[in-house]
Design a protein around this motif. Structure first.
Motif, mmCIF file in Angstrom:
data_model
loop_
_atom_site.group_PDB
_atom_site.id
_atom_site.type_symbol
_atom_site.label_atom_id
_atom_site.label_comp_id
_atom_site.label_asym_id
_atom_site.label_seq_id
_atom_site.Cartn_x
_atom_site.Cartn_y
_atom_site.Cartn_z
ATOM 1 N N SER A 18 0.963 -1.187 0.222
ATOM 2 C CA SER A 18 0.029 0.073 0.058
ATOM 3 C C SER A 18 0.867 1.218 -0.066
ATOM 4 N N VAL A 19 1.912 1.264 1.017
ATOM 5 C CA VAL A 19 2.754 2.430 0.764
ATOM 6 C C VAL A 19 3.641 2.514 -0.564
ATOM 7 N N ILE A 20 3.893 1.728 -1.143
ATOM 8 C CA ILE A 20 4.587 1.797 -2.456
ATOM 9 C C ILE A 20 3.527 2.158 -3.408
ATOM 10 N N TYR A 21 2.435 1.796 -3.478
ATOM 11 C CA TYR A 21 1.590 2.068 -4.460
ATOM 12 C C TYR A 21 1.133 3.568 -4.287
ATOM 13 N N ILE A 22 0.649 3.845 -2.881
ATOM 14 C CA ILE A 22 0.362 5.318 -2.765
ATOM 15 C C ILE A 22 1.388 6.346 -2.963
ATOM 16 N N SER A 23 2.767 5.678 -2.606
ATOM 17 C CA SER A 23 3.843 6.861 -2.852
ATOM 18 C C SER A 23 3.898 7.123 -4.293
ATOM 19 N N SER A 24 3.987 5.908 -5.060
ATOM 20 C CA SER A 24 4.074 6.084 -6.570
ATOM 21 C C SER A 24 3.059 6.945 -7.171
ATOM 22 N N PHE A 25 1.708 6.862 -6.558
ATOM 23 C CA PHE A 25 0.537 7.760 -7.180
ATOM 24 C C PHE A 25 0.849 9.104 -6.635
ATOM 25 N N TYR A 26 1.446 9.291 -5.656
ATOM 26 C CA TYR A 26 1.807 10.529 -5.199
ATOM 27 C C TYR A 26 2.788 11.502 -5.940
ATOM 28 N N GLN A 27 3.860 10.478 -6.318
ATOM 29 C CA GLN A 27 5.096 11.011 -6.955
ATOM 30 C C GLN A 27 4.421 11.456 -8.519
ATOM 31 N N LEU A 28 3.777 10.828 -9.107
ATOM 32 C CA LEU A 28 3.307 10.876 -10.420
ATOM 33 C C LEU A 28 2.172 12.298 -10.202
ATOM 34 N N ILE A 29 1.464 12.354 -9.337
ATOM 35 C CA ILE A 29 0.595 13.773 -9.361
ATOM 36 C C ILE A 29 1.615 14.884 -9.144
ATOM 37 N N PHE A 30 2.467 14.756 -8.068
ATOM 38 C CA PHE A 30 3.391 15.943 -7.821
ATOM 39 C C PHE A 30 4.166 16.198 -9.033
ATOM 40 N N GLU A 31 4.793 15.206 -9.859
ATOM 41 C CA GLU A 31 5.688 15.630 -10.818
ATOM 42 C C GLU A 31 4.878 16.250 -12.156
ATOM 43 N N VAL A 32 3.567 15.858 -12.329
ATOM 44 C CA VAL A 32 2.763 16.275 -13.499
ATOM 45 C C VAL A 32 2.391 17.580 -12.901
ATOM 46 N N ALA A 33 1.884 17.804 -11.689
ATOM 47 C CA ALA A 33 1.245 19.145 -11.327
ATOM 48 C C ALA A 33 2.329 20.395 -11.191
ATOM 49 N N THR A 34 3.604 20.001 -10.822
ATOM 50 C CA THR A 34 4.693 20.889 -10.624
ATOM 51 C C THR A 34 4.977 21.455 -12.083
ATOM 52 N N ASN A 35 5.005 20.754 -13.031
ATOM 53 C CA ASN A 35 5.623 20.908 -14.153
ATOM 54 C C ASN A 35 4.399 21.448 -15.334
ATOM 55 N N ASN A 36 3.072 21.447 -14.926
ATOM 56 C CA ASN A 36 2.085 21.644 -15.730
ATOM 57 C C ASN A 36 1.060 22.530 -14.991
ATOM 58 N N GLU A 37 0.930 23.739 -15.116
ATOM 59 C CA GLU A 37 -0.167 24.481 -14.395
ATOM 60 C C GLU A 37 -1.296 24.217 -14.580
ATOM 61 N N LYS A 38 -1.814 23.861 -15.989
ATOM 62 C CA LYS A 38 -3.087 23.530 -16.309
ATOM 63 C C LYS A 38 -3.509 22.225 -15.683
ATOM 64 N N ALA A 39 -2.771 21.108 -15.747
ATOM 65 C CA ALA A 39 -2.931 19.971 -15.121
ATOM 66 C C ALA A 39 -3.136 19.746 -13.534
#
Length: 219
Positions: A18-39
């Motif tokens: 669960s930790v690995i899955y949620i952490s990966s999900f968080y990392q994906l959101i963080f990377e996309v959001a910080t690099n794309n204001e519209k996203a």
């Protein structure tokens, strides 16, 4: 202060998968959001703020991912005043309202710094809070025109229903309870630098939003 003991605060045990899955999900959101204001804006507003509601619901259970959850929230806030206001309200209600539910109607104010100290003991949680506050306090006024309306990056009546209003409890907690204890804490040197840098960012953004001409504009 910063609690580095093994039982710093009771946490809901998550399985390794669960930790690995949620952490990966968080990392994906963080990377996309910080690099794309519209996203980031889509993450924040889509389906009636569903992601934001899920993240704050997750925070209600103390887990080892609390700090990471708060950091993800910081990545999707964006620069709109209405978005920041919503996050300020969600954050303040999560921290304070449940702890003061019995006193709301009595108008008996709790001690905000004690509540913050009880909620944020571990370094990752404090780091997440610092990153989020720095983002929420980023200056929002771009214009230098004297007659333009002055916008604050936080609601002035924040917490009015259950504590003395304002954001100063957050600043005082990070400044007086955390920053002063970092150098003597048992966390690693890298963690100390990360925390100090994050809190310095909170201070910097707090004072950058202060216009030296604000008194002149009001007269």
């Amino acid at each position: 202060g910063i609690d580095t003991s093994d039982n710093a605060s009771p946490s809901l045990e998550l399985g390794e998968d669960s930790v690995i899955y949620i952490s990966s999900f968080y990392q994906l959101i963080f990377e996309v959001a910080t690099n794309n204001e519209k996203a980031a804006e889509e993450f924040f507003t889509s389906d009636n703020h569903q992601l934001l509601n899920i993240l704050f619901d997750f925070l209600k259970n103390p887990t080892t991912l609390r700090g990471a959850t708060i950091t993800v929230i910081s990545s999707i806030v964006g620069n709109k005043i209405e978005n920041r206001t919503k996050v300020w309200l969600y954050l303040d209600q999560w921290i304070f309202e449940s702890n003061n539910s019995k006193n709301i109607y009595k108008r008996e104010y709790l001690n905000p710094r004690q509540t913050l100290s009880a909620t944020f003991k571990e370094k990752d949680d404090i780091l997440g809070l610092s990153v989020l506050l720095a983002k929420l306090l980023e200056p929002v006024n771009k214009s230098n025109k004297i007659l333009d309306p002055y916008d604050t990056s936080f609601p002035l009546d924040l917490g009015l229903r259950y504590r003395k209003p304002g954001i100063w409890p957050y600043i005082e907690f990070l400044s007086e309870d955390v920053f002063t204890s970092i150098s003597s804490s048992k966390i690693t040197s890298d963690d100390k630098i990360s925390l100090q840098y994050a809190i310095l960012n909170v201070w910097k953004n707090s004072i950058r939003d202060m216009d030296p001409n604000i008194g002149l504009k009001a007269n």
